[in-house]
Design a protein around this motif. Sequence first.
Motif, PDB file in Angstrom:
ATOM      1  N   MET A 115      50.584  81.525  90.727  1.00  0.00           N
ATOM      2  CA  MET A 115      49.762  80.527  90.046  1.00  0.00           C
ATOM      3  C   MET A 115      50.643  79.503  89.343  1.00  0.00           C
ATOM      4  SD  MET A 115      46.499  80.650  90.386  1.00  0.00           S
ATOM      5  CE  MET A 115      46.252  79.339  89.239  1.00  0.00           C
ATOM      6  N   MET A 116      50.147  78.290  89.290  1.00  0.00           N
ATOM      7  CA  MET A 116      50.843  77.233  88.573  1.00  0.00           C
ATOM      8  C   MET A 116      50.523  77.344  87.082  1.00  0.00           C
ATOM      9  SD  MET A 116      50.114  73.930  90.878  1.00  0.00           S
ATOM     10  CE  MET A 116      50.721  73.771  92.529  1.00  0.00           C
ATOM     11  N   ALA A 117      51.445  76.852  86.275  1.00  0.00           N
ATOM     12  CA  ALA A 117      51.189  76.816  84.834  1.00  0.00           C
ATOM     13  C   ALA A 117      50.124  75.762  84.549  1.00  0.00           C
ATOM     14  CB  ALA A 117      52.485  76.477  84.109  1.00  0.00           C
ATOM     15  N   GLY A 118      49.530  75.837  83.377  1.00  0.00           N
ATOM     16  CA  GLY A 118      48.524  74.853  83.001  1.00  0.00           C
ATOM     17  C   GLY A 118      47.126  75.413  83.121  1.00  0.00           C
ATOM     18  N   PRO A 119      46.149  74.535  83.278  1.00  0.00           N
ATOM     19  CA  PRO A 119      44.758  74.983  83.332  1.00  0.00           C
ATOM     20  C   PRO A 119      44.497  75.812  84.586  1.00  0.00           C
ATOM     21  CG  PRO A 119      44.913  72.708  84.031  1.00  0.00           C
ATOM     22  CD  PRO A 119      46.276  73.100  83.538  1.00  0.00           C
ATOM     23  N   ALA A 120      43.482  76.643  84.520  1.00  0.00           N
ATOM     24  CA  ALA A 120      43.054  77.384  85.708  1.00  0.00           C
ATOM     25  C   ALA A 120      42.420  76.388  86.672  1.00  0.00           C
ATOM     26  CB  ALA A 120      42.060  78.469  85.329  1.00  0.00           C
ATOM     27  N   ARG A 121      42.955  76.339  87.865  1.00  0.00           N
ATOM     28  CA  ARG A 121      42.425  75.423  88.870  1.00  0.00           C
ATOM     29  C   ARG A 121      41.324  76.120  89.653  1.00  0.00           C
ATOM     30  NH1 ARG A 121      47.267  71.531  90.902  1.00  0.00           N
ATOM     31  NH2 ARG A 121      48.527  71.653  89.008  1.00  0.00           N
ATOM     32  N   ILE A 122      40.149  75.500  89.628  1.00  0.00           N
ATOM     33  CA  ILE A 122      38.985  76.014  90.326  1.00  0.00           C
ATOM     34  C   ILE A 122      38.679  75.040  91.453  1.00  0.00           C
ATOM     35  CG2 ILE A 122      36.593  76.789  90.116  1.00  0.00           C
ATOM     36  CD1 ILE A 122      38.609  78.141  88.085  1.00  0.00           C
ATOM     37  N   VAL A 123      38.748  75.505  92.697  1.00  0.00           N
ATOM     38  CA  VAL A 123      38.493  74.622  93.824  1.00  0.00           C
ATOM     39  C   VAL A 123      37.098  74.886  94.373  1.00  0.00           C
ATOM     40  CG1 VAL A 123      39.502  76.134  95.603  1.00  0.00           C
ATOM     41  CG2 VAL A 123      39.446  73.654  95.957  1.00  0.00           C
ATOM     42  N   ILE A 124      36.453  73.820  94.782  1.00  0.00           N
ATOM     43  CA  ILE A 124      35.135  73.909  95.404  1.00  0.00           C
ATOM     44  C   ILE A 124      35.281  73.400  96.826  1.00  0.00           C
ATOM     45  CG2 ILE A 124      32.708  73.267  95.282  1.00  0.00           C
ATOM     46  CD1 ILE A 124      33.259  72.608  92.261  1.00  0.00           C
ATOM     47  N   ALA A 133      29.696  68.244  87.106  1.00  0.00           N
ATOM     48  CA  ALA A 133      28.868  68.929  86.104  1.00  0.00           C
ATOM     49  C   ALA A 133      29.649  70.039  85.400  1.00  0.00           C
ATOM     50  CB  ALA A 133      27.622  69.505  86.778  1.00  0.00           C
ATOM     51  N   LEU A 134      30.485  70.757  86.124  1.00  0.00           N
ATOM     52  CA  LEU A 134      31.293  71.807  85.506  1.00  0.00           C
ATOM     53  C   LEU A 134      32.312  71.210  84.534  1.00  0.00           C
ATOM     54  CD1 LEU A 134      31.810  74.127  88.578  1.00  0.00           C
ATOM     55  CD2 LEU A 134      30.650  74.759  86.436  1.00  0.00           C
ATOM     56  N   ALA A 135      32.938  70.122  84.936  1.00  0.00           N
ATOM     57  CA  ALA A 135      33.900  69.461  84.053  1.00  0.00           C
ATOM     58  C   ALA A 135      33.213  69.006  82.769  1.00  0.00           C
ATOM     59  CB  ALA A 135      34.561  68.284  84.765  1.00  0.00           C
ATOM     60  N   THR A 195      36.316  69.069  80.269  1.00  0.00           N
ATOM     61  CA  THR A 195      37.596  68.851  80.931  1.00  0.00           C
ATOM     62  C   THR A 195      37.444  67.781  82.004  1.00  0.00           C
ATOM     63  OG1 THR A 195      39.479  69.977  81.965  1.00  0.00           O
ATOM     64  CG2 THR A 195      37.275  70.731  82.631  1.00  0.00           C
ATOM     65  N   VAL A 196      38.447  67.646  82.839  1.00  0.00           N
ATOM     66  CA  VAL A 196      38.420  66.651  83.913  1.00  0.00           C
ATOM     67  C   VAL A 196      38.234  67.343  85.248  1.00  0.00           C
ATOM     68  CG1 VAL A 196      39.815  64.960  82.653  1.00  0.00           C
ATOM     69  CG2 VAL A 196      40.947  66.675  84.082  1.00  0.00           C
ATOM     70  N   TRP A 197      37.900  66.536  86.237  1.00  0.00           N
ATOM     71  CA  TRP A 197      37.761  67.048  87.595  1.00  0.00           C
ATOM     72  C   TRP A 197      38.453  66.108  88.545  1.00  0.00           C
ATOM     73  CZ3 TRP A 197      34.361  65.005  91.560  1.00  0.00           C
ATOM     74  CH2 TRP A 197      33.636  63.863  91.162  1.00  0.00           C
ATOM     75  N   VAL A 198      38.783  66.612  89.732  1.00  0.00           N
ATOM     76  CA  VAL A 198      39.492  65.838  90.744  1.00  0.00           C
ATOM     77  C   VAL A 198      38.505  65.453  91.840  1.00  0.00           C
ATOM     78  CG1 VAL A 198      41.458  65.780  92.313  1.00  0.00           C
ATOM     79  CG2 VAL A 198      41.524  67.277  90.297  1.00  0.00           C
ATOM     80  N   PRO A 199      38.120  64.174  91.911  1.00  0.00           N
ATOM     81  CA  PRO A 199      37.225  63.752  92.983  1.00  0.00           C
ATOM     82  C   PRO A 199      37.895  63.876  94.353  1.00  0.00           C
ATOM     83  CG  PRO A 199      37.248  62.140  91.203  1.00  0.00           C
ATOM     84  CD  PRO A 199      38.381  63.100  90.947  1.00  0.00           C
ATOM     85  N   GLU A 200      37.080  63.914  95.361  1.00  0.00           N
ATOM     86  CA  GLU A 200      37.572  64.009  96.740  1.00  0.00           C
ATOM     87  C   GLU A 200      38.169  62.664  97.161  1.00  0.00           C
ATOM     88  OE1 GLU A 200      35.798  65.596 100.959  1.00  0.00           O
ATOM     89  OE2 GLU A 200      34.481  64.389  99.693  1.00  0.00           O
ATOM     90  N   TYR A 201      39.457  62.649  97.442  1.00  0.00           N
ATOM     91  CA  TYR A 201      40.132  61.417  97.851  1.00  0.00           C
ATOM     92  C   TYR A 201      39.582  60.875  99.168  1.00  0.00           C
ATOM     93  CZ  TYR A 201      43.581  58.224  99.699  1.00  0.00           C
ATOM     94  OH  TYR A 201      44.183  57.128 100.266  1.00  0.00           O
ATOM     95  N   LEU A 202      39.122  61.732 100.048  1.00  0.00           N
ATOM     96  CA  LEU A 202      38.598  61.277 101.342  1.00  0.00           C
ATOM     97  C   LEU A 202      37.516  60.208 101.169  1.00  0.00           C
ATOM     98  CD1 LEU A 202      38.355  61.438 104.433  1.00  0.00           C
ATOM     99  CD2 LEU A 202      36.797  63.378 104.095  1.00  0.00           C
ATOM    100  N   ALA A 240      45.920  67.719  86.266  1.00  0.00           N
ATOM    101  CA  ALA A 240      46.143  69.013  85.598  1.00  0.00           C
ATOM    102  C   ALA A 240      46.754  68.805  84.216  1.00  0.00           C
ATOM    103  CB  ALA A 240      47.038  69.903  86.456  1.00  0.00           C
ATOM    104  N   GLU A 241      47.518  67.744  84.061  1.00  0.00           N
ATOM    105  CA  GLU A 241      48.154  67.468  82.771  1.00  0.00           C
ATOM    106  C   GLU A 241      47.142  67.025  81.713  1.00  0.00           C
ATOM    107  OE1 GLU A 241      51.649  65.070  83.146  1.00  0.00           O
ATOM    108  OE2 GLU A 241      52.309  66.184  84.913  1.00  0.00           O
ATOM    109  N   ARG A 242      45.993  66.534  82.156  1.00  0.00           N
ATOM    110  CA  ARG A 242      44.945  66.079  81.227  1.00  0.00           C
ATOM    111  C   ARG A 242      43.841  67.110  81.043  1.00  0.00           C
ATOM    112  NH1 ARG A 242      42.951  60.905  83.839  1.00  0.00           N
ATOM    113  NH2 ARG A 242      41.218  61.350  82.447  1.00  0.00           N
ATOM    114  N   ALA A 243      43.854  68.149  81.844  1.00  0.00           N
ATOM    115  CA  ALA A 243      42.777  69.138  81.822  1.00  0.00           C
ATOM    116  C   ALA A 243      42.953  70.113  80.665  1.00  0.00           C
ATOM    117  CB  ALA A 243      42.751  69.905  83.137  1.00  0.00           C
ATOM    118  N   SER A 244      41.836  70.623  80.188  1.00  0.00           N
ATOM    119  CA  SER A 244      41.863  71.667  79.167  1.00  0.00           C
ATOM    120  C   SER A 244      41.156  72.900  79.721  1.00  0.00           C
ATOM    121  CB  SER A 244      41.198  71.187  77.877  1.00  0.00           C
ATOM    122  OG  SER A 244      39.858  70.828  78.118  1.00  0.00           O
ATOM    123  N   ARG A 245      41.824  73.999  79.714  1.00  0.00           N
ATOM    124  CA  ARG A 245      41.348  75.302  80.178  1.00  0.00           C
ATOM    125  C   ARG A 245      41.100  75.357  81.679  1.00  0.00           C
ATOM    126  NH1 ARG A 245      36.065  78.639  78.385  1.00  0.00           N
ATOM    127  NH2 ARG A 245      36.601  80.574  79.428  1.00  0.00           N
TER     128      ARG A 245
END
Length: 171
Positions: free
Chosen positions: A1-10, A24-26, A31-38, A69-74
Amino acid sequence: MMAGPARIVILGAESSGKSTLAEALAAHYGTVWVPEYLREFVETRGRVPFEEDQFGIARTQRERENALAERASRFLFCDTSPLMTAIYSRAYWNRVDAQLAALASAHDYALTLVAAPDVPWEPDGLQRDGIERRQEVHRMVIETLDERRIPFVQVGGDLPQRLRQVRGLLG
């Protein structure tokens, strides 16, 4: 696992509610979420990707994930991953190039969620294939996760039901 927040992928097929759930989860967890770049790729280029675009799309997705990930909390909620890009490469071109396969093999998430294709189909411009393809891709996602022995939880129902399911897992 990487350090930092727990990464939850959908993960999930097109029009299965991944973006809606990630956002909605973010909001729920502050916290923040990562939109789909596609989506951005398709909108800015006015076309669907070609096979040679796949690695760049997956790499950009992962770079954005790392940056956020640097801006995310938890938790950091990720709408898709390089693994999903690899699944689509297999679906469209019956192969996955070596660079994409290597990137997709680094599936290092604290939790993998799969959005069930049980929400109403909503066409979304150039990106959408059709409801039949959605079922096929969903099957491929489940098979790929099983083959790679990646544990996952499938979430289904409307948004409030999906949020309850994930909150039950994350607390």
